[in-house]
Scaffold this motif. Structure first.
Motif, short mmCIF file in Angstrom:
data_model
loop_
_atom_site.label_atom_id
_atom_site.label_comp_id
_atom_site.label_asym_id
_atom_site.label_seq_id
_atom_site.Cartn_x
_atom_site.Cartn_y
_atom_site.Cartn_z
N SER A 20 0.64 -0.90 -0.20
CA SER A 20 -0.46 -0.32 0.30
C SER A 20 0.84 1.40 -0.38
O SER A 20 0.28 2.33 -1.08
CB SER A 20 -0.66 0.10 0.98
OG SER A 20 -1.65 -0.98 1.29
N GLY A 21 1.96 0.96 0.48
CA GLY A 21 2.88 1.92 0.90
C GLY A 21 3.58 2.77 -0.58
O GLY A 21 3.40 3.83 -1.04
N ARG A 23 2.06 1.92 -3.48
CA ARG A 23 1.39 2.47 -4.45
C ARG A 23 1.13 3.69 -4.01
O ARG A 23 0.47 4.32 -5.27
CB ARG A 23 0.47 1.05 -4.47
CG ARG A 23 -0.73 1.26 -5.26
CD ARG A 23 -2.28 0.87 -5.25
NE ARG A 23 -1.54 -1.12 -5.30
CZ ARG A 23 -2.39 -1.44 -3.91
NH1 ARG A 23 -2.46 -1.40 -3.21
NH2 ARG A 23 -1.96 -3.18 -4.53
N SER A 24 0.68 3.82 -3.38
CA SER A 24 0.32 5.55 -2.60
C SER A 24 1.24 6.16 -3.05
O SER A 24 1.66 7.46 -3.56
CB SER A 24 0.04 5.91 -1.22
OG SER A 24 0.72 5.00 -0.12
N ILE A 27 1.22 6.89 -7.09
CA ILE A 27 -0.23 7.93 -6.95
C ILE A 27 0.33 8.41 -6.42
O ILE A 27 -0.11 10.19 -7.49
CB ILE A 27 -1.29 7.44 -6.50
CG1 ILE A 27 -1.42 5.77 -7.07
CG2 ILE A 27 -1.92 8.05 -6.97
CD1 ILE A 27 -2.24 4.79 -6.34
N ALA A 28 1.18 9.70 -5.27
CA ALA A 28 1.40 10.47 -5.25
C ALA A 28 2.41 11.28 -5.76
O ALA A 28 2.25 12.59 -6.28
CB ALA A 28 1.55 10.52 -3.57
N CYS A 31 0.37 12.44 -8.85
CA CYS A 31 -0.77 13.69 -9.01
C CYS A 31 0.22 14.76 -8.67
O CYS A 31 -0.41 15.64 -8.93
CB CYS A 31 -1.73 12.89 -7.94
SG CYS A 31 -3.05 11.03 -8.41
N LEU A 162 -3.27 12.01 0.16
CA LEU A 162 -2.52 10.65 -0.20
C LEU A 162 -1.69 10.47 1.48
O LEU A 162 -1.22 9.61 1.90
CB LEU A 162 -1.92 9.85 -1.20
CG LEU A 162 -3.39 9.52 -1.77
CD1 LEU A 162 -2.17 9.03 -3.87
CD2 LEU A 162 -3.86 8.36 -1.60
N ARG A 165 -2.51 10.04 4.65
CA ARG A 165 -3.00 8.37 4.73
C ARG A 165 -2.24 8.00 4.47
O ARG A 165 -2.45 6.65 6.12
CB ARG A 165 -3.86 8.72 4.00
CG ARG A 165 -4.76 6.98 3.91
CD ARG A 165 -5.38 6.91 5.36
NE ARG A 165 -5.75 5.55 5.36
CZ ARG A 165 -4.44 4.16 5.81
NH1 ARG A 165 -3.81 5.07 6.10
NH2 ARG A 165 -5.63 2.74 5.86
N TYR A 166 -1.38 7.70 4.17
CA TYR A 166 0.33 7.07 3.96
C TYR A 166 1.54 7.03 3.93
O TYR A 166 2.32 6.59 3.44
CB TYR A 166 -0.16 6.01 2.04
CG TYR A 166 -1.25 5.27 2.67
CD1 TYR A 166 -1.59 4.42 2.49
CD2 TYR A 166 -2.04 6.35 1.42
CE1 TYR A 166 -3.07 3.92 2.68
CE2 TYR A 166 -3.87 5.66 1.46
CZ TYR A 166 -4.48 4.35 1.80
OH TYR A 166 -5.34 3.94 1.69
N TRP A 170 5.97 5.84 3.93
CA TRP A 170 6.96 5.72 2.61
C TRP A 170 7.89 5.74 3.28
O TRP A 170 8.89 6.60 4.68
CB TRP A 170 7.13 7.56 1.94
CG TRP A 170 5.54 7.08 1.55
CD1 TRP A 170 4.55 6.46 0.96
CD2 TRP A 170 4.13 8.52 0.55
NE1 TRP A 170 3.20 6.43 0.31
CE2 TRP A 170 3.10 8.10 0.81
CE3 TRP A 170 4.75 9.66 0.54
CZ2 TRP A 170 2.27 8.82 -0.21
CZ3 TRP A 170 3.55 10.55 0.08
CH2 TRP A 170 2.97 9.58 -0.30
#
Length: 212
Positions: A20-21, A23-24, A27-28, A31, A162, A165-166, A170
């Motif tokens: 999850s880390g 992937r986020s 994406i971050a 974005c 993101l 949240r995550y 990271w």
């Protein structure tokens, strides 16, 4: 007879948050960088157009996004800097920088949407063109670029959310110094006194080959 246990493997438990880390994080980064680029590009484009009456005739006027407002571009740069700074801090510092990133995106959206109804830039140009300080622009219209800037701000906001949240999952930049501010001790290789070349190498490194 073989028995099947339902106890999850420790590696499988750790793999979920790590995945999850990653992937986020991807994406971050996408974005945030894309959103800032869209905002900076949009503010350089034409946002508004209209006409001013000069000597009995209609004179066309246009205004770029930077003429209407400089807030979206400034906040996009702040958001981009905050996105990079997220990796330089940890814990509470990372949370604060992530919040700044999200606020930069929200502020960009608000400023861009307010620019869709702002006529002050064209009114100022109409006054300069006609020589009348009370002159105002006629037939005011706006392009789609302010909404493009708002979409870029939305991407920056998503990157900030993101990070909030995550962000704890990271990675952080590896520091050269310890928390006390002193350099980390450099490891020295053992020197063989029976090999003269090793003694010379130790002297070149500033080490004492005779020390224990």
């Amino acid at each position: 007879m073989e028995y099947v246990t339902a106890v999850p493997h420790p590696r499988s438990e750790a793999a979920g948050p790590a995945r999850s880390g990653r992937r986020s994080l991807a994406i971050a980064l996408l974005c945030g960088a894309l959103g800032a680029a869209v905002v900076l590009l949009a503010t350089r484009q034409q946002w508004a157009e209209g006409t001013a009456t000069v000597a009995g005739g209609a004179f066309p006027l246009t205004a770029k996004g930077s003429d209407v407002t400089g807030v979206p571009a400034a906040l996009a740069i702040v958001g981009l800097a905050a996105l990079v700074a997220v990796f330089a801090v940890r814990r509470a510092g990372r949370l604060a920088v992530a919040a700044l990133l999200a606020l930069s995106g929200a502020g960009t959206i608000a400023a861009a949407l307010l620019g869709t109804s702002d006529s002050s830039a064209l009114d100022e140009k109409a006054a300069k063109t006609s020589g009348d300080t009370s002159a105002a622009v006629d037939s005011l219209t706006h392009t789609a670029w302010p909404y493009a800037a708002a979409a870029g701000g939305l991407l920056i906001l998503l990157a900030g959310l993101l990070a909030l949240r995550y962000g704890r999952l990271w990675p952080a930049m590896s520091g050269r110094y310890e928390r006390s501010g002193t350099p980390r001790p450099r490891r020295t290789a053992a020197t063989d006194p029976d090999r003269p070349e090793e003694l010379w190498k130790a002297l070149d490194r500033g080490e004492d080959p005779t020390g224990a």
